[in-house]
Enzyme design. Structure first.
Site, PDB file in Angstrom:
ATOM      1  N   ASN A 128       0.829  -1.219   0.000  1.00 54.74           N
ATOM      2  CA  ASN A 128       0.000   0.000   0.000  1.00 54.74           C
ATOM      3  C   ASN A 128       0.860   1.264   0.000  1.00 54.74           C
ATOM      4  OD1 ASN A 128       0.822  -0.520   2.625  1.00 54.74           O
ATOM      5  ND2 ASN A 128      -1.011   0.348   3.558  1.00 54.74           N
TER       6      ASN A 128
ATOM      7  N   ASP B 188      -3.421  -5.394   1.467  1.00 50.73           N
ATOM      8  CA  ASP B 188      -3.492  -4.998   2.878  1.00 50.73           C
ATOM      9  C   ASP B 188      -3.772  -3.513   3.079  1.00 50.73           C
ATOM     10  OD1 ASP B 188      -3.324  -5.597   5.697  1.00 50.73           O
ATOM     11  OD2 ASP B 188      -1.527  -4.359   5.668  1.00 50.73           O
TER      12      ASP B 188
ATOM     13  N   ASP C 115       2.794  -5.746  11.744  1.00 49.39           N
ATOM     14  CA  ASP C 115       1.964  -4.746  11.060  1.00 49.39           C
ATOM     15  C   ASP C 115       2.527  -3.339  11.333  1.00 49.39           C
ATOM     16  OD1 ASP C 115       0.021  -3.548   9.537  1.00 49.39           O
ATOM     17  OD2 ASP C 115      -1.630  -3.894  10.942  1.00 49.39           O
TER      18      ASP C 115
END
Ligand SMILES: [Zn+2]
Lengths: 306, 427
Positions: free
Chosen positions: B97, B157, B310
């Protein structure tokens, strides 16, 4: 003796003694509001900033009136509309307040926690005038004041909050405050507008208004927002009125009078029928006057607490 | 002159070979020459004293947002990999992303080569390609080209692949190359505007909630698609008790499913949101103690294969706004090992071998980049001190961003260094 905190951010966790002190202090301010000259020099020399990031004429006027009656200097920031950089505005505004040596800040914002955020970045005392759907402590205090005036005590009083509980800061502050003061609180509304696990806050949940009416002394009827219908949370205003509207017919079936409150502005004949709003058991206009007295009391207590 | 290192006296644990012993490791030009209980230091050799310390096959964080290209004010490949190195990782997988998204082989090449050229390439950067063009969920990206260029998995994601038909086709297509589809599991219709876990705390705070079922519905659907297409599927950042149950059941049925959990999801509950600190805002949101208990059970019984951070850097200006507006995500690379040891090993939920599986063996297997720690192989190692008690100071992070909810938290156990591509970094 003063308040236990130098800010008023909410009633969640507020000690009973603080609430009692505010309610008692408001009695003398209400007395002042009945005099021909309604102004006292209590906060002379203090500067209060009203930061309204969300438009609310009623609350702002009520605060401003309370501030002026206490002889404070008042500055107003209205920042609604500049939606793109609201957060940035908040931080910048906070820095401006700091630079201008303002003593107290009254803040209204569409996001929960903004009053708490301010306390971390400014020295001034912070008064939450509504943060998102979180809390609106002065509204709950004026509601409690109005009930106390009417019933003498809040202990054991049965109060039902009717309507969109999910999106209501008024409901939350009332639940926290009333429970602390020993009242028995219930909520009533469509299942889609009652937030999950609310029963864990010690309130009873009803989905049929006729079931709850026989069991209460007072109703706090919330304004139903038209956009909730658009959001698919209930089918129509007509259906809402038929199943949750507080009407004369419904109240007449109950063998005791029920006091009616509403934080305003009312959608007449949606959540509350006009004859009930203007009826003998309505204390809606008392709420408006008591709002000024409560806000004077809170401003006074915060302004004179070190 | 060959560069020689002698790693002395560390306790070496490798679950893939069931090794757990005190060993000296002699490395010459990056290659393990010898692993023995005692090796006399040869001449011109740098000795690293690891007595009392732990040595493991190099850790990998398979879920990291490096933000480059496009968001270099948050993080760059250089600062992100430096953060990884100081957190004890010898490799990261970076999510697509970015802007532009990693949906084209040229961007895979860019990220890959940038990774090799920063910090002497000590941290391997394995890009994850986008499942769909521009991560828009409408058309498949050039999956074969992405994989050929070096993408080790596919994910949109930040957003789910929400269209069931696109998901089905992505699973089928990716299965030709045996790369996993890594799904950010969230049914968008159920989430609209949510900023924290839906439940008691959200009710008290008056915040719009993200219901656990939003995650579970997506996992449920994807498990069925994965089974039907006989493909391979990986759940990113699992967060609810229900999700853990779904993955456990799917594994029992033989579905090729794996999943990861972040350290914050086994450490913090939504109670942390009461502070209104925007560093408690992430997606998926912090859940409840019941969820943490289920996650810990899932880690222990093998339902949860991987711990991944993450790592989602955001600048202070971006995070220092009201809670509704603040972006989702926190940095995680430099606290992950400390949190995992403190929350899982000290509490005896995981053995050290299991911890190493979750940080190295399993994620490397999932992305097809396994390593072997034996004579003749490249040395790729993580060093840890299990007894170090330390306090998190975000100001000391190597990451460009400091958005962590763990500031001032005291942890037990930390990474103390890594070795990869012939370079030792001990801090
Ligand atoms: Zn994600």
């Amino acid at each position: 003796m003063g308040l236990s905190s130098r800010h008023l951010l909410g009633l969640d966790g507020a000690p009973k003694s603080d609430i009692e002190l505010i309610l008692e202090t408001a009695v003398s301010f209400k007395e002042i509001l009945g005099r021909p000259i309604k102004k006292v020099p209590t906060l002379q020399g203090k500067t209060i900033a009203n930061l309204f990031f969300e438009s609310s004429t009623r609350t702002r006027i009520s605060f401003e009136l309370a501030e002026r009656r206490l002889s404070a200097d008042v500055v107003n920031f209205s920042a609604s509309g500049s939606s793109v950089s609201k957060g940035e505005t908040l931080k910048d505004t906070a820095r401006n307040i700091e630079a201008m040596k303002i003593d107290m800040v009254v803040i209204r914002h569409n996001a929960a926690g903004t009053a708490h955020f301010l306390t971390r970045v400014v020295q001034a005392a912070v008064l939450n005038a509504g943060d998102g759907c979180h809390e609106h402590p002065t509204q709950a205090l004026l509601d409690m004041y109005t009930l106390k005036e009417k019933f003498g005590s809040l202990e054991g009083l049965r109060v039902c909050i009717v309507g969109d509980i999910s999106h209501s800061r008024v409901a939350r502050s009332n639940i926290y405050g009333l429970r602390t003061m020993g009242a028995k609180v219930s909520v009533c509304g469509p299942a889609t507008l009652i937030p999950r696990e609310i029963e864990k806050l010690g309130v009873e949940v009803y989905h049929r208004i006729d079931d709850v009416l026989p069991k209460v002394d007072a109703l706090n009827v919330l304004r139903i927002q038209m956009e909730r219908q658009a959001g698919g949370l209930f089918p129509s205003l007509r259906e809402y009125n038929r199943f949750f509207g507080v009407t004369k017919d419904r109240l007449e079936k109950i063998d005791h009078p029920i006091t009616i409150m509403h934080p305003g502005p009312i959608n007449r004949d949606v959540e509350l029928s006009a004859d009930v709003a203007d009826g003998p058991h309505s204390v809606i206009l008392d709420q408006v006057l008591n709002g000024v007295a409560i806000r004077m009391a809170v401003l006074y207590l915060l302004g004179t607490t070190q | 002159m060959p560069k020689k290192y002698l790693l002395q006296g560390g306790r070496f644990i490798d679950p893939s070979t069931h090794t757990d012993s005190i060993l000296d490791i002699l490395i010459v030009d990056g290659v393990i020459q010898s692993m023995k209980p005692s090796i006399a230091p040869p001449s011109d050799c740098e000795v690293i004293d690891l007595r009392g310390k732990l040595v493991a096959p190099g850790f990998i964080d398979m879920h990291v947002h490096l933000r480059e290209p496009g968001f270099e004010h948050k993080e760059t490949i250089e600062t992100g990999t430096l953060s990884a190195a100081h957190g004890g990782f010898t490799a990261v997988c970076c999510m697509p992303n970015t802007n532009p998204a990693i949906d084209d082989e040229s961007i895979v090449h860019f990220v890959h080569s940038k990774g090799k050229n920063v910090n002497n390439g000590i941290v391997d950067v394995f890009p994850i390609g986008a499942v769909t063009k521009g991560r828009k969920g409408k058309e498949l990206s050039s999956i074969a080209e992405l994989v050929q260029a070096g993408a080790v998995g596919l994910s949109d994601d930040g957003a789910p692949v929400y269209d069931a038909e696109i998901m089905r086709r992505a699973l089928e297509y990716a299965s030709m190359y045996d790369v996993p589809i890594i799904q950010h599991c969230e049914e968008p219709a159920l989430v609209q505007g949510g900023v924290m876990n839906e439940g008691l705390v959200a009710t008290e705070l008056g915040m719009p909630g993200i219901p656990p079922v939003a995650e579970e519905i997506m996992i449920g659907r994807d498990v069925q698609l994965t089974e039907y297409t006989r493909s391979r599927y990986h759940v990113a950042h699992i967060s609810t008790a229900g999700s853990v149950g779904l993955v456990r059941d799917a594994k029992k049925k033989g579905v090729r499913i794996t999943c990861e959990v972040t350290p914050h999801h086994f450490t913090l509950t939504d109670d942390a949101v009461r502070s209104f600190d925007t560093n408690t805002k992430m997606n998926p949101p912090l859940r409840t103690q019941t969820d943490i208990d289920a996650i810990k059970l899932g880690l222990r019984d093998g339902t949860i294969d991987v711990i991944a951070t993450d790592h989602a850097p955001h600048s202070l200006d971006e995070k220092e706004v009201d809670y509704l507006q603040a972006p989702f995500g926190i940095v995680g690379l430099e606290t992950a090992i400390g949190l995992a040891i403190t929350e899982l090993v000290v509490t005896k939920i995981l053995s050290l071998a299991q911890l190493i599986e979750k940080f190295s063996t399993n994620p490397r297997k999932i992305i097809g980049r396994t390593i072997e720690t034996r004579e003749g192989e490249l040395a790729n190692l993580t060093f840890m001190d299990l007894d170090a008690v330390w306090t998190v100071k975000t100001s000391r992070f190597k990451s460009k961003s400091k958005n962590s909810p763990f500031e001032e938290r005291t942890l037990k156990g930390k990474a103390i260094g890594i070795f990869n591509h012939g370079i030792a970094l001990v801090y």
